[in-house]
Scaffold this motif. Sequence first.
Motif, PDB file in Angstrom:
ATOM      1  N   GLY A 272       0.803  -1.217   0.000  1.00  0.00           N
ATOM      2  CA  GLY A 272       0.000   0.000   0.000  1.00  0.00           C
ATOM      3  C   GLY A 272       0.838   1.270   0.000  1.00  0.00           C
ATOM      4  O   GLY A 272       2.031   1.267   0.294  1.00  0.00           O
ATOM      5  N   LYS A 273       0.166   2.386  -0.347  1.00  0.00           N
ATOM      6  CA  LYS A 273       0.805   3.702  -0.427  1.00  0.00           C
ATOM      7  C   LYS A 273       0.152   4.627   0.592  1.00  0.00           C
ATOM      8  O   LYS A 273      -1.074   4.725   0.658  1.00  0.00           O
ATOM      9  CB  LYS A 273       0.629   4.312  -1.826  1.00  0.00           C
ATOM     10  CG  LYS A 273       0.970   3.393  -3.005  1.00  0.00           C
ATOM     11  CD  LYS A 273       2.449   3.131  -3.110  1.00  0.00           C
ATOM     12  CE  LYS A 273       2.831   2.543  -4.462  1.00  0.00           C
ATOM     13  NZ  LYS A 273       2.093   1.316  -4.813  1.00  0.00           N
ATOM     14  N   LEU A 274       0.978   5.339   1.371  1.00  0.00           N
ATOM     15  CA  LEU A 274       0.481   6.328   2.306  1.00  0.00           C
ATOM     16  C   LEU A 274       0.926   7.697   1.802  1.00  0.00           C
ATOM     17  O   LEU A 274       2.122   7.987   1.733  1.00  0.00           O
ATOM     18  CB  LEU A 274       1.019   6.075   3.725  1.00  0.00           C
ATOM     19  CG  LEU A 274       0.284   6.746   4.888  1.00  0.00           C
ATOM     20  CD1 LEU A 274       0.735   6.155   6.228  1.00  0.00           C
ATOM     21  CD2 LEU A 274       0.429   8.249   4.923  1.00  0.00           C
ATOM     22  N   ALA A 275      -0.042   8.518   1.426  1.00  0.00           N
ATOM     23  CA  ALA A 275       0.233   9.872   0.943  1.00  0.00           C
ATOM     24  C   ALA A 275      -0.131  10.851   2.046  1.00  0.00           C
ATOM     25  O   ALA A 275      -1.310  11.003   2.375  1.00  0.00           O
ATOM     26  CB  ALA A 275      -0.565  10.159  -0.328  1.00  0.00           C
ATOM     27  N   ASN A 276       0.859  11.503   2.620  1.00  0.00           N
ATOM     28  CA  ASN A 276       0.599  12.457   3.696  1.00  0.00           C
ATOM     29  C   ASN A 276       0.407  13.850   3.108  1.00  0.00           C
ATOM     30  O   ASN A 276       1.337  14.437   2.557  1.00  0.00           O
ATOM     31  CB  ASN A 276       1.754  12.483   4.687  1.00  0.00           C
ATOM     32  CG  ASN A 276       1.436  13.372   5.869  1.00  0.00           C
ATOM     33  OD1 ASN A 276       0.885  12.907   6.864  1.00  0.00           O
ATOM     34  ND2 ASN A 276       1.739  14.649   5.768  1.00  0.00           N
ATOM     35  N   ILE A 277      -0.821  14.368   3.216  1.00  0.00           N
ATOM     36  CA  ILE A 277      -1.135  15.701   2.709  1.00  0.00           C
ATOM     37  C   ILE A 277      -1.185  16.717   3.846  1.00  0.00           C
ATOM     38  O   ILE A 277      -0.868  17.888   3.655  1.00  0.00           O
ATOM     39  CB  ILE A 277      -2.494  15.717   1.971  1.00  0.00           C
ATOM     40  CG1 ILE A 277      -2.663  14.490   1.071  1.00  0.00           C
ATOM     41  CG2 ILE A 277      -2.645  16.984   1.145  1.00  0.00           C
ATOM     42  CD1 ILE A 277      -4.061  14.366   0.465  1.00  0.00           C
ATOM     43  N   LEU A 298       5.652   5.460   1.782  1.00  0.00           N
ATOM     44  CA  LEU A 298       5.188   6.685   2.428  1.00  0.00           C
ATOM     45  C   LEU A 298       5.771   7.872   1.673  1.00  0.00           C
ATOM     46  O   LEU A 298       6.977   7.944   1.462  1.00  0.00           O
ATOM     47  CB  LEU A 298       5.644   6.726   3.890  1.00  0.00           C
ATOM     48  CG  LEU A 298       5.537   8.075   4.619  1.00  0.00           C
ATOM     49  CD1 LEU A 298       4.081   8.515   4.728  1.00  0.00           C
ATOM     50  CD2 LEU A 298       6.186   8.002   5.992  1.00  0.00           C
ATOM     51  N   ARG A 299       4.881   8.801   1.267  1.00  0.00           N
ATOM     52  CA  ARG A 299       5.356  10.002   0.581  1.00  0.00           C
ATOM     53  C   ARG A 299       4.759  11.245   1.232  1.00  0.00           C
ATOM     54  O   ARG A 299       3.594  11.256   1.629  1.00  0.00           O
ATOM     55  CB  ARG A 299       4.999   9.967  -0.907  1.00  0.00           C
ATOM     56  CG  ARG A 299       5.717   8.866  -1.668  1.00  0.00           C
ATOM     57  CD  ARG A 299       5.526   8.988  -3.158  1.00  0.00           C
ATOM     58  NE  ARG A 299       6.185  10.180  -3.697  1.00  0.00           N
ATOM     59  CZ  ARG A 299       6.140  10.523  -4.979  1.00  0.00           C
ATOM     60  NH1 ARG A 299       5.458   9.784  -5.845  1.00  0.00           N
ATOM     61  NH2 ARG A 299       6.770  11.610  -5.396  1.00  0.00           N
ATOM     62  N   THR A 300       5.575  12.270   1.329  1.00  0.00           N
ATOM     63  CA  THR A 300       5.149  13.558   1.866  1.00  0.00           C
ATOM     64  C   THR A 300       5.393  14.616   0.795  1.00  0.00           C
ATOM     65  O   THR A 300       5.998  14.336  -0.238  1.00  0.00           O
ATOM     66  CB  THR A 300       5.947  13.925   3.127  1.00  0.00           C
ATOM     67  OG1 THR A 300       7.315  14.183   2.749  1.00  0.00           O
ATOM     68  CG2 THR A 300       5.911  12.807   4.150  1.00  0.00           C
ATOM     69  N   GLY A 301       4.950  15.834   1.060  1.00  0.00           N
ATOM     70  CA  GLY A 301       5.269  16.878   0.091  1.00  0.00           C
ATOM     71  C   GLY A 301       4.504  18.163   0.314  1.00  0.00           C
ATOM     72  O   GLY A 301       3.448  18.177   0.952  1.00  0.00           O
TER      73      GLY A 301
END
Length: 357
Positions: A272-277, A298-301
């Motif tokens: 799975g992918k966790l996109a932290n907005i 896990l990706r942030t931005g």
Amino acid sequence: MTIAHQMPAGRSTKPMKALVYEGPGQRSWKDKPRPCIEKPTDTIVRLTHTTICGTDLHILKGDVPTVEAGRTLGHEGIGIVEEVGDSVSSVKQGDQVLISCITSCGHCDYCKQGMYAHCRDGGWILGHKIDGTQAEFVRIPHADNSLYRLPPGLDPAAALMLSDILPTGHEIGALNGEVKLGDTVAIVGAGPIGLAALLTSRFYSPAHIIMVDPDENRLAVARQLGATEIVSTNPVEEIMSLTHGEGVDVAMEAVGIPETFDICQSILRPGGKLANIGVHGKSVDFHIEDLWIKNITLRTGLVNTNTIPVLMRFLESGGIDAESLITHRFDLNDIEQAYNVFAQAASEKAIKVLLTS
């Protein structure tokens, strides 16, 4: 002999109204000098439409210490070009333009990578390091790369959502989460950013979009915008039940608190992918003891806004119902009332407020 005195470059004697941060917990709608061209790459824009972001509320709470007292808040807007610097070529006086929340020089190493958020002479500076858009006029540096002319006939109220929330939901949510055909997506937080992530995730045809929020009003809006399931209580248990114990392909965190981040990492399936907005002001517990074996990403931005042009085409064609995110409308002179409403979003059933002049 009488000596004529000239104003220093970049200063004006003409007044305007602006919403000014006066320190933690303090704001005022007051007179300030109207901005002037300071560099050849600048443009002065007369605001016709602006809005309030959750980040503005964080600033007012004192959560963003880099914002100095005296700063005009705001980083979203639509307006009419009043003046252009000698080096500006993409817009001219009288053009109706969208103001990107991110300022981009277009020339530095980060800009050349498309990482406008980290521009060495820009990034998120409006309403942060320089005066912003909650005013009658604003100075936009690097105008050629930070303004977008509006196509004829495009509703400026809907287009205003392209300043920040739609590109944020798209880039930091849908794209960072790598949403694809047939996925099960969970978005934790049905505020403006979470709903923007919902709208833009639909471009990629996921099979299920589960919206999580304790606010039943916001969940009802999410249903109208295309959520297939809604969850208001016991989110981990409910989502694991909905997915037959598997978890979700993509989890998006759209609040910015430890509890919602924990929900996201608890509902991911293997791969799975966790996109932290969300904007986080406190540390979170990252459960590597559970996740090391699950092949998660896990990706942030911070939004780059480099997808504004394609989102504008979608909006122009009717592919996004952006105006439905606007729940309250005010005259710009009533901005203090608008702040009071937005700060009580749950009780006021507010999502986005529109301010016009």
